[in-house]
Design a protein around this motif. Structure first.
Motif, PDB file in Angstrom:
ATOM      1  N   VAL A   1      60.298  39.057  -9.437  1.00 52.26           N
ATOM      2  CA  VAL A   1      59.899  38.525 -10.737  1.00 52.26           C
ATOM      3  C   VAL A   1      59.560  37.042 -10.602  1.00 52.26           C
ATOM      4  CG1 VAL A   1      60.696  38.064 -13.080  1.00 52.26           C
ATOM      5  CG2 VAL A   1      61.261  40.207 -11.971  1.00 52.26           C
ATOM      6  N   MET A   2      60.377  36.339  -9.811  1.00 48.50           N
ATOM      7  CA  MET A   2      60.132  34.908  -9.582  1.00 48.50           C
ATOM      8  C   MET A   2      58.729  34.712  -9.009  1.00 48.50           C
ATOM      9  SD  MET A   2      62.590  32.832 -10.311  1.00 48.50           S
ATOM     10  CE  MET A   2      62.502  31.409  -9.223  1.00 48.50           C
ATOM     11  N   ASN A   3      58.427  35.488  -7.972  1.00 45.11           N
ATOM     12  CA  ASN A   3      57.163  35.298  -7.270  1.00 45.11           C
ATOM     13  C   ASN A   3      55.960  35.762  -8.078  1.00 45.11           C
ATOM     14  OD1 ASN A   3      58.234  34.184  -4.962  1.00 45.11           O
ATOM     15  ND2 ASN A   3      58.755  36.189  -4.133  1.00 45.11           N
ATOM     16  N   PHE A   4      56.137  36.871  -8.783  1.00 42.67           N
ATOM     17  CA  PHE A   4      54.966  37.478  -9.410  1.00 42.67           C
ATOM     18  C   PHE A   4      54.851  37.206 -10.905  1.00 42.67           C
ATOM     19  CE2 PHE A   4      55.634  40.075  -5.584  1.00 42.67           C
ATOM     20  CZ  PHE A   4      54.402  39.833  -4.981  1.00 42.67           C
ATOM     21  N   VAL A   5      55.871  36.623 -11.498  1.00 43.59           N
ATOM     22  CA  VAL A   5      55.777  36.333 -12.932  1.00 43.59           C
ATOM     23  C   VAL A   5      55.897  34.843 -13.211  1.00 43.59           C
ATOM     24  CG1 VAL A   5      56.737  36.774 -15.220  1.00 43.59           C
ATOM     25  CG2 VAL A   5      56.669  38.607 -13.536  1.00 43.59           C
ATOM     26  N   ILE A   6      57.030  34.248 -12.830  1.00 40.31           N
ATOM     27  CA  ILE A   6      57.280  32.862 -13.229  1.00 40.31           C
ATOM     28  C   ILE A   6      56.229  31.913 -12.634  1.00 40.31           C
ATOM     29  CG2 ILE A   6      58.868  30.920 -13.076  1.00 40.31           C
ATOM     30  CD1 ILE A   6      61.155  32.760 -13.412  1.00 40.31           C
ATOM     31  N   PHE A   7      56.063  31.950 -11.311  1.00 38.47           N
ATOM     32  CA  PHE A   7      55.166  30.980 -10.679  1.00 38.47           C
ATOM     33  C   PHE A   7      53.713  31.144 -11.121  1.00 38.47           C
ATOM     34  CE2 PHE A   7      58.624  30.697  -7.306  1.00 38.47           C
ATOM     35  CZ  PHE A   7      59.198  29.602  -7.932  1.00 38.47           C
ATOM     36  N   PRO A   8      53.143  32.367 -11.059  1.00 36.93           N
ATOM     37  CA  PRO A   8      51.749  32.488 -11.530  1.00 36.93           C
ATOM     38  C   PRO A   8      51.598  32.073 -13.002  1.00 36.93           C
ATOM     39  CG  PRO A   8      52.407  34.469 -10.368  1.00 36.93           C
ATOM     40  CD  PRO A   8      53.627  33.646 -10.531  1.00 36.93           C
ATOM     41  N   MET A   9      52.573  32.458 -13.830  1.00 38.28           N
ATOM     42  CA  MET A   9      52.450  32.116 -15.251  1.00 38.28           C
ATOM     43  C   MET A   9      52.460  30.613 -15.463  1.00 38.28           C
ATOM     44  SD  MET A   9      54.447  34.634 -17.791  1.00 38.28           S
ATOM     45  CE  MET A   9      53.433  34.780 -19.230  1.00 38.28           C
ATOM     46  N   PHE A  10      53.316  29.946 -14.701  1.00 41.40           N
ATOM     47  CA  PHE A  10      53.462  28.505 -14.889  1.00 41.40           C
ATOM     48  C   PHE A  10      52.254  27.740 -14.329  1.00 41.40           C
ATOM     49  CE2 PHE A  10      55.398  24.372 -13.515  1.00 41.40           C
ATOM     50  CZ  PHE A  10      55.566  23.863 -14.788  1.00 41.40           C
ATOM     51  N   PHE A  11      51.851  28.087 -13.098  1.00 37.47           N
ATOM     52  CA  PHE A  11      50.773  27.325 -12.470  1.00 37.47           C
ATOM     53  C   PHE A  11      49.390  27.685 -13.022  1.00 37.47           C
ATOM     54  CE2 PHE A  11      54.146  26.814  -9.235  1.00 37.47           C
ATOM     55  CZ  PHE A  11      54.225  25.432  -9.294  1.00 37.47           C
ATOM     56  N   LEU A  12      49.239  28.929 -13.492  1.00 39.99           N
ATOM     57  CA  LEU A  12      47.948  29.315 -14.073  1.00 39.99           C
ATOM     58  C   LEU A  12      47.966  29.088 -15.583  1.00 39.99           C
ATOM     59  CD1 LEU A  12      47.230  32.569 -12.048  1.00 39.99           C
ATOM     60  CD2 LEU A  12      45.901  30.468 -11.973  1.00 39.99           C
ATOM     61  N   SER A  13      48.356  27.893 -15.960  1.00 39.33           N
ATOM     62  CA  SER A  13      48.438  27.582 -17.391  1.00 39.33           C
ATOM     63  C   SER A  13      48.068  26.123 -17.610  1.00 39.33           C
ATOM     64  CB  SER A  13      49.860  27.821 -17.895  1.00 39.33           C
ATOM     65  OG  SER A  13      50.682  26.735 -17.512  1.00 39.33           O
ATOM     66  N   SER A  14      48.109  25.719 -18.861  1.00 42.08           N
ATOM     67  CA  SER A  14      47.780  24.327 -19.167  1.00 42.08           C
ATOM     68  C   SER A  14      49.024  23.444 -19.149  1.00 42.08           C
ATOM     69  CB  SER A  14      47.125  24.263 -20.549  1.00 42.08           C
ATOM     70  OG  SER A  14      48.029  24.785 -21.511  1.00 42.08           O
ATOM     71  N   ALA A  15      50.119  23.936 -18.539  1.00 42.53           N
ATOM     72  CA  ALA A  15      51.362  23.159 -18.548  1.00 42.53           C
ATOM     73  C   ALA A  15      51.219  21.861 -17.757  1.00 42.53           C
ATOM     74  CB  ALA A  15      52.500  23.997 -17.976  1.00 42.53           C
ATOM     75  N   LEU A  16      50.567  21.916 -16.592  1.00 40.85           N
ATOM     76  CA  LEU A  16      50.509  20.742 -15.715  1.00 40.85           C
ATOM     77  C   LEU A  16      49.166  20.038 -15.738  1.00 40.85           C
ATOM     78  CD1 LEU A  16      52.400  22.122 -12.582  1.00 40.85           C
ATOM     79  CD2 LEU A  16      53.310  20.737 -14.428  1.00 40.85           C
TER      80      LEU A  16
ATOM     81  N   GLU B   1      36.688  22.454 -13.871  1.00 31.62           N
ATOM     82  CA  GLU B   1      35.908  21.658 -12.911  1.00 31.62           C
ATOM     83  C   GLU B   1      36.050  22.219 -11.501  1.00 31.62           C
ATOM     84  OE1 GLU B   1      37.213  17.634 -13.173  1.00 31.62           O
ATOM     85  OE2 GLU B   1      36.091  17.225 -15.013  1.00 31.62           O
ATOM     86  N   SER B   2      37.228  22.802 -11.220  1.00 31.53           N
ATOM     87  CA  SER B   2      37.458  23.349  -9.881  1.00 31.53           C
ATOM     88  C   SER B   2      36.975  24.790  -9.786  1.00 31.53           C
ATOM     89  CB  SER B   2      38.935  23.330  -9.529  1.00 31.53           C
ATOM     90  OG  SER B   2      39.518  22.148  -9.922  1.00 31.53           O
ATOM     91  N   SER B   3      37.319  25.601 -10.773  1.00 37.51           N
ATOM     92  CA  SER B   3      36.956  27.010 -10.689  1.00 37.51           C
ATOM     93  C   SER B   3      36.887  27.606 -12.095  1.00 37.51           C
ATOM     94  CB  SER B   3      38.014  27.750  -9.851  1.00 37.51           C
ATOM     95  OG  SER B   3      37.998  29.119 -10.157  1.00 37.51           O
ATOM     96  N   GLU B   4      35.742  28.185 -12.398  1.00 32.95           N
ATOM     97  CA  GLU B   4      35.580  28.830 -13.710  1.00 32.95           C
ATOM     98  C   GLU B   4      36.507  30.037 -13.828  1.00 32.95           C
ATOM     99  OE1 GLU B   4      34.174  28.522 -16.638  1.00 32.95           O
ATOM    100  OE2 GLU B   4      33.400  26.528 -16.151  1.00 32.95           O
ATOM    101  N   LEU B   5      36.649  30.761 -12.712  1.00 31.48           N
ATOM    102  CA  LEU B   5      37.470  31.973 -12.723  1.00 31.48           C
ATOM    103  C   LEU B   5      38.932  31.623 -13.038  1.00 31.48           C
ATOM    104  CD1 LEU B   5      37.815  35.039 -12.181  1.00 31.48           C
ATOM    105  CD2 LEU B   5      38.324  34.449  -9.802  1.00 31.48           C
ATOM    106  N   LEU B   6      39.426  30.603 -12.321  1.00 32.03           N
ATOM    107  CA  LEU B   6      40.821  30.192 -12.571  1.00 32.03           C
ATOM    108  C   LEU B   6      40.986  29.729 -14.018  1.00 32.03           C
ATOM    109  CD1 LEU B   6      41.957  28.325  -9.329  1.00 32.03           C
ATOM    110  CD2 LEU B   6      42.706  30.545 -10.173  1.00 32.03           C
ATOM    111  N   HIS B   7      39.968  29.026 -14.507  1.00 29.60           N
ATOM    112  CA  HIS B   7      40.022  28.567 -15.895  1.00 29.60           C
ATOM    113  C   HIS B   7      40.128  29.755 -16.840  1.00 29.60           C
ATOM    114  CE1 HIS B   7      37.911  27.936 -19.749  1.00 29.60           C
ATOM    115  NE2 HIS B   7      38.663  26.840 -19.788  1.00 29.60           N
ATOM    116  N   ASP B   8      39.347  30.815 -16.575  1.00 30.32           N
ATOM    117  CA  ASP B   8      39.371  31.993 -17.446  1.00 30.32           C
ATOM    118  C   ASP B   8      40.734  32.697 -17.388  1.00 30.32           C
ATOM    119  OD1 ASP B   8      36.820  31.377 -18.096  1.00 30.32           O
ATOM    120  OD2 ASP B   8      35.873  32.891 -16.807  1.00 30.32           O
ATOM    121  N   ILE B   9      41.281  32.743 -16.166  1.00 31.68           N
ATOM    122  CA  ILE B   9      42.612  33.375 -16.045  1.00 31.68           C
ATOM    123  C   ILE B   9      43.633  32.568 -16.856  1.00 31.68           C
ATOM    124  CG2 ILE B   9      44.476  33.997 -14.448  1.00 31.68           C
ATOM    125  CD1 ILE B   9      42.314  34.490 -12.314  1.00 31.68           C
TER     126      ILE B   9
END
Lengths: 237, 265
Positions: free
Chosen positions: B177-192, B200-208
């Motif tokens: 759960v740590m690897n597949f939920v917490i980290f992706p959710m946190f880093f693939l967000s507007s938190a940081l 600017e870096s990736s449209e795909l990542l932005h959409d995710i």
């Protein structure tokens, strides 16, 4: 009838755990559900307490259908599971108060009933102790006291003496027999024949089927209950 | 008092008591976001230039930017921690006690969820207080306005945890759960980092990131802290709460037998 199980079946995928199980538990009796490990006792308990549900068969508690009116039926049951369900970081009293609240009892009414239940199981002087500090026997007593707080019409116990030493086992078995003698309906699941008395109604469960029912003394005849059990299940008791 | 209210109070109280008994959990819950705030943010302050985007009306420091994201992080970890404790409850048997109470199962699970959210929101305020001591301040009324946003986000992330707990078989599987939920959710967000920066870096990542419910929870908190309502974030957070809550109920439905093998004793 205090508890009635009618043609109940349950399977884990292709493996049949219970096959058309039917029996009745009479009011005020200590009924023993005897069966070797793997007979289906825990599955039966999970169905009777609605942890699992099946459309195959019927369970009624005090005339109330568990599937149609689960909350009314559960409210009439006191349950002691095989595995301890105490919160070890809470005191005995806090555990009992939590349980009472889950049954909608609070304030003075809960306090009165908790004291009654503690007295019945001779646990009042342990009320302030943390559950973690209690020995196995006292933890079980606490769980039995807890299961009686909401004045259930039937008490279900799933192998409640597992892991206890001989003296604690004897004491718990005697206690519950005496509760039954004072009018409480009990269904006691076990694989240990020395916990069953000749005057107890007995249900023998083996490989998911009820293979015998009747009064223990009449069923065993001249054999010891252990030999009788072994002869029917092929397993030592 | 009705039986439901008595039970609700007891379940929330038990969650609070359990949290108090686990001092390490409280410390970890506070230290984690503070390390991000005081170490990570200090290091990245120079590297990341931030434009003025709503709800901000002036240039802000990076520390100020990540405060809502770190509140979200607290709630995310808290939601997963409560999922962990549910799996633990199931293994130790105390879950049986809850599920065999003569009350509606959905209500019992909702009470558990509220208990976890209550703890999460308290942690957020403790964190905001420490941030304030370090001079990272927000509009005074924003602290109050953020309360419903924190509660809503806490419920949504708690429901996610509840849903996961019904599908996790054993405690050992929790590392996944740590690897597949917490980290992706946190880093693939507007938190940081703001989403336009990600684009600017990736449209795909932005959409995710834009699809991630956690992004919307963070934005809901961010706007609320500045006394503004972001309807889009509110809608997404609400919808996610509904979906996760429904799946959790489904997972704990005795007829579905999802608990088979997990409750066998």
């Amino acid at each position: 009838m205090a508890l009635r199980v009618d043609t109940l079946s349950y399977a884990y995928g292709a493996k049949k755990a219970l096959d058309a199980v039917s029996f009745e538990v009479f009011p005020g009796a200590f009924t023993a559900l005897l069966g070797p490990n793997g007979a289906g006792k825990s599955t039966l308990f999970a169905l009777m307490t609605r942890l699992f549900e099946t459309r195959d068969g019927q369970i009624t508690v005090g005339g109330v259908d568990l599937r149609l009116k689960p909350r009314d039926a559960l409210g009439q049951m006191g349950v002691v599971f095989q595995q301890t369900t105490l919160d070890l970081d809470l005191t005995v009293m806090q555990n009992l108060r939590y349980f009472a609240a889950l049954h909608g009892l609070g304030g003075r009414e809960a306090g009165k009933r908790i004291e009654e239940a503690l007295d019945r199981l001779a646990m009042r002087d342990r009320a302030a102790e943390k559950a973690r500090t209690l020995n196995g026997g006292h933890r079980r007593r606490t769980e039995i006291a807890r299961a009686l707080i909401h004045h259930p019409s039937v008490l279900l116990l799933d192998e409640p003496t597992v892991g206890l030493d001989a003296s604690a086992r004897q004491s718990i078995t005697d206690h519950v027999h005496s509760l039954s003698a004072s009018g409480l309906t009990v269904l006691w699941a076990t694989h240990l024949t020395d916990e069953v008395r000749d005057t107890d109604p007995l249900i023998l469960l083996h490989r998911g089927r009820v293979i015998e029912t009747g009064l223990t003394g009449a069923l065993r005849g001249d054999e010891t209950l252990s030999d009788w059990f072994l002869a029917r299940t092929g397993m030592p008791a | 008092m009705t039986p439901y209210l008595i039970a609700f109070r007891a379940i929330v109280w038990r969650e609070a008591l359990r949290f108090v008994h686990q001092r390490e959990r409280f410390l970890a819950a506070l230290v984690r976001p503070l390390v991000w705030l005081l170490v990570f943010a200090a290091g990245f302050r120079a590297a990341l230039g931030l434009a003025i985007t709503p709800p901000y009306q002036t240039y802000i420091t990076y520390e100020t930017y990540i405060v809502p994201g770190l509140c979200g992080m607290i709630l995310l970890f808290n939601g997963m921690q409560s999922a962990l404790s549910l799996v633990y409850d199931r293994e130790t048997g105390s879950m049986r006690l809850l599920l065999t109470a003569p009350l509606h199962r959905g209500f019992l699970l909702f009470s558990k969820l509220c208990g976890a959210t209550f703890i999460g929101v308290l942690q957020c305020y403790a964190f905001l207080f420490i941030a304030w001591l370090f001079d990272i301040t927000l509009p005074p009324l924003g602290y109050l306005a953020a309360l419903p946003a924190l509660v809503m986000s806490g419920l949504m992330l708690g429901a996610l945890g509840l849903m996961l707990s019904s599908f996790i078989k054993q405690l050992e599987n929790f590392a996944g759960v740590m690897n597949f939920v917490i980290f992706p959710m946190f880093f693939l967000s507007s938190a940081l980092y703001p989403l336009w920066k990600m684009a600017e870096s990736s449209e795909l990542l932005h959409d995710i990131c834009a699809l991630n419910p956690f992004t919307h929870a963070v934005e809901l908190i961010r706007f609320a802290l500045y006394l503004r309502l972001e309807p889009h974030a509110l809608l997404w957070t609400g919808l996610s709460l509904l979906v996760f809550g429904t799946l959790a109920l489904w997972g704990y439905d005795p007829g579905r037998g999802m608990l088979r093998g997990k409750l066998k004793g």
